[in-house]
Design a protein around this motif. Structure first.
Motif, PDB file in Angstrom:
ATOM      1  N   ILE A  15     -11.552  -3.758   4.239  1.00 40.64           N
ATOM      2  CA  ILE A  15     -11.459  -4.413   5.563  1.00 40.64           C
ATOM      3  C   ILE A  15     -11.453  -3.349   6.669  1.00 40.64           C
ATOM      4  O   ILE A  15     -12.097  -3.518   7.706  1.00 40.64           O
ATOM      5  N   GLN A  40      -6.485   8.713   0.872  1.00 42.16           N
ATOM      6  CA  GLN A  40      -7.916   9.079   0.868  1.00 42.16           C
ATOM      7  C   GLN A  40      -8.202  10.053   2.012  1.00 42.16           C
ATOM      8  O   GLN A  40      -8.723   9.677   3.061  1.00 42.16           O
ATOM      9  N   ALA A 103      -4.578  -4.396   7.769  1.00 42.43           N
ATOM     10  CA  ALA A 103      -5.452  -4.400   6.590  1.00 42.43           C
ATOM     11  C   ALA A 103      -4.942  -3.503   5.468  1.00 42.43           C
ATOM     12  O   ALA A 103      -5.722  -2.987   4.673  1.00 42.43           O
ATOM     13  N   ILE A 104      -3.612  -3.306   5.431  1.00 40.03           N
ATOM     14  CA  ILE A 104      -3.012  -2.658   4.250  1.00 40.03           C
ATOM     15  C   ILE A 104      -2.961  -3.725   3.166  1.00 40.03           C
ATOM     16  O   ILE A 104      -2.796  -4.908   3.462  1.00 40.03           O
ATOM     17  N   GLY A 106      -1.162  -5.689   0.117  1.00 45.37           N
ATOM     18  CA  GLY A 106       0.110  -5.953  -0.533  1.00 45.37           C
ATOM     19  C   GLY A 106       1.331  -5.904   0.369  1.00 45.37           C
ATOM     20  O   GLY A 106       1.241  -5.812   1.597  1.00 45.37           O
ATOM     21  N   ALA A 108       3.359  -3.715   1.046  1.00 41.86           N
ATOM     22  CA  ALA A 108       3.529  -2.524   1.889  1.00 41.86           C
ATOM     23  C   ALA A 108       3.136  -2.812   3.341  1.00 41.86           C
ATOM     24  O   ALA A 108       3.517  -2.078   4.252  1.00 41.86           O
ATOM     25  N   GLU A 129      -0.481 -11.015   1.986  1.00 40.60           N
ATOM     26  CA  GLU A 129       0.749 -10.913   1.179  1.00 40.60           C
ATOM     27  C   GLU A 129       2.002 -10.939   2.055  1.00 40.60           C
ATOM     28  O   GLU A 129       3.030 -11.502   1.658  1.00 40.60           O
ATOM     29  N   ILE A 217      -7.602  -7.566  -4.454  1.00 45.21           N
ATOM     30  CA  ILE A 217      -8.072  -8.906  -4.065  1.00 45.21           C
ATOM     31  C   ILE A 217      -9.227  -9.354  -4.973  1.00 45.21           C
ATOM     32  O   ILE A 217      -9.391 -10.556  -5.215  1.00 45.21           O
TER      33      ILE A 217
HETATM   34  P1  NAD Z   1      -8.372  -2.002  -0.130  1.00 44.95           P
HETATM   35  O1  NAD Z   1      -7.689  -1.720  -1.413  1.00 44.95           O
HETATM   36  O2  NAD Z   1      -9.833  -1.772  -0.037  1.00 44.95           O
HETATM   37  O3  NAD Z   1      -7.671  -1.174   1.064  1.00 44.95           O
HETATM   38  C1  NAD Z   1      -6.287  -1.152   1.198  1.00 44.95           C
HETATM   39  C2  NAD Z   1      -5.847  -0.229   2.315  1.00 44.95           C
HETATM   40  O4  NAD Z   1      -4.401  -0.178   2.290  1.00 44.95           O
HETATM   41  C3  NAD Z   1      -6.338   1.216   2.177  1.00 44.95           C
HETATM   42  O5  NAD Z   1      -6.565   1.754   3.447  1.00 44.95           O
HETATM   43  C4  NAD Z   1      -5.148   1.940   1.523  1.00 44.95           C
HETATM   44  O6  NAD Z   1      -5.114   3.317   1.837  1.00 44.95           O
HETATM   45  C5  NAD Z   1      -3.978   1.203   2.144  1.00 44.95           C
HETATM   46  N1  NAD Z   1      -2.781   1.186   1.286  1.00 44.95           N
HETATM   47  C6  NAD Z   1      -2.723   0.874  -0.029  1.00 44.95           C
HETATM   48  N2  NAD Z   1      -1.457   0.941  -0.473  1.00 44.95           N
HETATM   49  C7  NAD Z   1      -0.696   1.306   0.585  1.00 44.95           C
HETATM   50  C8  NAD Z   1       0.701   1.544   0.756  1.00 44.95           C
HETATM   51  N3  NAD Z   1       1.584   1.435  -0.246  1.00 44.95           N
HETATM   52  N4  NAD Z   1       1.133   1.906   1.997  1.00 44.95           N
HETATM   53  C9  NAD Z   1       0.271   2.034   3.023  1.00 44.95           C
HETATM   54  N5  NAD Z   1      -1.060   1.815   2.912  1.00 44.95           N
HETATM   55  C10 NAD Z   1      -1.536   1.455   1.710  1.00 44.95           C
HETATM   56  O7  NAD Z   1      -8.002  -3.518   0.232  1.00 44.95           O
HETATM   57  P2  NAD Z   1      -8.864  -4.573   1.086  1.00 44.95           P
HETATM   58  O8  NAD Z   1      -9.783  -5.294   0.174  1.00 44.95           O
HETATM   59  O9  NAD Z   1      -9.396  -3.937   2.317  1.00 44.95           O
HETATM   60  O10 NAD Z   1      -7.728  -5.624   1.481  1.00 44.95           O
HETATM   61  C11 NAD Z   1      -6.773  -5.342   2.483  1.00 44.95           C
HETATM   62  C12 NAD Z   1      -6.008  -6.625   2.799  1.00 44.95           C
HETATM   63  O11 NAD Z   1      -6.931  -7.570   3.349  1.00 44.95           O
HETATM   64  C13 NAD Z   1      -5.402  -7.300   1.560  1.00 44.95           C
HETATM   65  O12 NAD Z   1      -4.175  -7.875   1.905  1.00 44.95           O
HETATM   66  C14 NAD Z   1      -6.411  -8.386   1.204  1.00 44.95           C
HETATM   67  O13 NAD Z   1      -5.813  -9.490   0.570  1.00 44.95           O
HETATM   68  C15 NAD Z   1      -6.913  -8.767   2.593  1.00 44.95           C
HETATM   69  N6  NAD Z   1      -8.266  -9.337   2.581  1.00 44.95           N
HETATM   70  C16 NAD Z   1      -9.301  -8.580   2.130  1.00 44.95           C
HETATM   71  C17 NAD Z   1     -10.595  -9.126   2.112  1.00 44.95           C
HETATM   72  C18 NAD Z   1     -11.774  -8.308   1.654  1.00 44.95           C
HETATM   73  O14 NAD Z   1     -12.896  -8.808   1.694  1.00 44.95           O
HETATM   74  N7  NAD Z   1     -11.607  -7.078   1.228  1.00 44.95           N
HETATM   75  C19 NAD Z   1     -10.799 -10.444   2.534  1.00 44.95           C
HETATM   76  C20 NAD Z   1      -9.707 -11.172   3.008  1.00 44.95           C
HETATM   77  C21 NAD Z   1      -8.438 -10.613   3.030  1.00 44.95           C
END
Ligand code: NAD
Ligand code: MG
Length: 397
Positions: A15, A40, A103-104, A106, A108, A129, A217
């Motif tokens: 995201i 990263q 867009a973190i 979980g 966290a 979450e 996800i």
């Molecule tokens: P991702 O795993 O690609 O990215 C997660 C981000 O969170 C990264 O920048 C990572 O560095 C950071 N992160 C991970 N653990 C962390 C921690 N303990 N503390 C601080 N930062 C931390 O995930 P994503 O797919 O981009 O999803 C992000 C959120 O958006 C989730 O809650 C997901 O449910 C929601 N979401 C994602 C999508 C999608 O298409 N990817 C769609 C709808 C909702």
């Protein structure tokens, strides 16, 4: 006009990357003020070079110093590096931050989002979450601090677009709403024989047919826990009861969700499955900005189908609906258990079908507690995680 200052929590993820892409297409309107990424470093350096944020936040002190070493000299002094939860809270609530993209992945995400809420920010919510964990308390805080919440999750963003402009939170009757229809793709295992689900690999679970997303996800989509979390998310975002929310499987992911009204009308939001559309909508709202997403080509849409979700194939969806009925402790427990279970599955400690077993056991044990504030939610979350981790050991022995 001054560009809006955007803080992106989780800028290195799926995201986060899409958000940066939309911002780069609308650079006169938005400035990347601050970003966070967990570990990263290379990606953070790239972001620093392209967007020159004033702050970057990493997971801990040693990663912060690694990042400092890796930054080119030209950026070493123009950008401040912070770390940990305090760093995230600092950028989320900074007086210069106008809008926070949450867009973190979980649990966290909860603390920094709460900081943004308390600082009355405009919050674009991808992190479902946090809302599942703390539903009523979260929404109460948004109201109390006069923060603005715009859904980014594609289904909720679609519903937001399909609701009347003057929709009043929870007021289904005067808006003429019959119910919300959350669409679900069914994920990679929609048609696989159920007896083979025991042995699917993390790679198979992460290979979503329509969406390109982060690992957690992706697994949630394969198990339909994602739709379960979204059911709870919809309940809180729009203030409706569980009986006013239905899930329909729509494998093509062209309709992103719908609102059915009492006069028989159904309003749907459609588009190609690309998160840059809801991100652009949330960033620009109430205006529209370009997203880079291709226009939907109606002359080449092949199938357009709908079906009910099968409880045997997708028990997590129904577990989440039950947890939603049980209340806050149950949904916090479900989210915590699921994060541990998905992690264990990705690390090949448990089977795909164990995710449901683990989730059910934890929800059954931790549904009754009263959670009066966010610190109690966090305590409950930790307790449920400990229990879930202990159960992972049992399942993997
Ligand atoms: P991702 O795993 O690609 O990215 C997660 C981000 O969170 C990264 O920048 C990572 O560095 C950071 N992160 C991970 N653990 C962390 C921690 N303990 N503390 C601080 N930062 C931390 O995930 P994503 O797919 O981009 O999803 C992000 C959120 O958006 C989730 O809650 C997901 O449910 C929601 N979401 C994602 C999508 C999608 O298409 N990817 C769609 C709808 C909702
Ligand atoms: Mg979604």
């Amino acid at each position: 006009m001054q560009p809006q200052n955007i803080t992106i929590l989780g800028a290195t993820g799926s995201i986060g990357t899409s958000t940066l892409d939309v911002i780069s297409r609308n650079a006169e309107q938005y400035k990347v003020f601050a970003v966070s990424g967990y570990s990263q470093i290379e990606k953070l350096v790239e972001i620093a070079c392209q967007f020159s944020p004033e702050y970057i936040v990493t997971a801990d002190k040693s990663l912060a110093s690694k990042l400092f070493q890796a930054l080119p000299d030209s950026h070493k002094h123009s950008c401040q590096i912070k770390f940990g939860v305090e760093g995230l809270e600092f950028i989320a609530s900074h007086p210069k931050t106008d809008t926070v993209m949450a867009a973190i992945v979980g649990a966290a995400g909860l603390k920094p989002i709460m900081s943004a809420i308390r600082a009355s920010k405009r919050i674009l919510l991808a992190n479902k979450e946090s809302l599942v964990m703390s539903g009523e308390l979260f929404m109460r805080a948004v109201k109390q601090h006069n923060a603005t919440l715009i859904p980014v999750d594609s289904e909720h963003n679609a519903i937001f677009q399909c609701l009347p402009d003057d929709y009043c939170y929870g007021d289904k009757a005067s808006s003429g709403i019959s119910h919300l229809l959350l669409t679900a793709s069914g994920g990679p295992f929609r048609t696989m024989p159920i007896n083979l689900l025991d042995d699917v690999s993390p790679e198979q679970a992460c290979a979503h047919p329509n969406w390109d997303m982060g690992k957690k996800i992706s697994v949630d989509s394969a198990s339909m826990m994602n739709k379960g979390l979204e059911f709870i998310e919809a309940r809180w975002l729009f203030g409706l009861n569980a009986e006013n929310i239905k899930v329909v499987v729509h494998p093509q992911s062209t309709i992103h969700s719908m609102v059915q009204y009492v006069d028989g009308s159904v309003i749907a939001q459609m588009g190609n499955p690309d998160m840059r559309t809801p991100i652009a909508h949330a960033l620009g709202y109430p205006k529209r900005v370009t997203s880079g997403v291709k226009a939907l080509d109606f002359f080449n849409l092949t199938d357009f189908s709908f079906e009910a979700a099968c409880p045997k194939r997708f028990p997590n969806l129904f577990l989440a609906m039950q947890a939603c009925e049980k209340g806050q402790a149950a949904t916090t427990a479900l989210n915590a258990a699921n994060e541990i279970a998905v992690d264990a599955f990705l690390n090949e400690q448990i089977r795909f079908t164990d995710i449901y077993k683990l989730n059910r056991i934890v929800v059954e044990h931790f549904s009754e507690q009263a959670l009066a504030d966010i610190s109690q939610v966090i305590q409950h979350d930790l307790l449920c995680r400990e229990y879930a981790a202990y159960k992972v050991q049992e399942l993997s022995d």
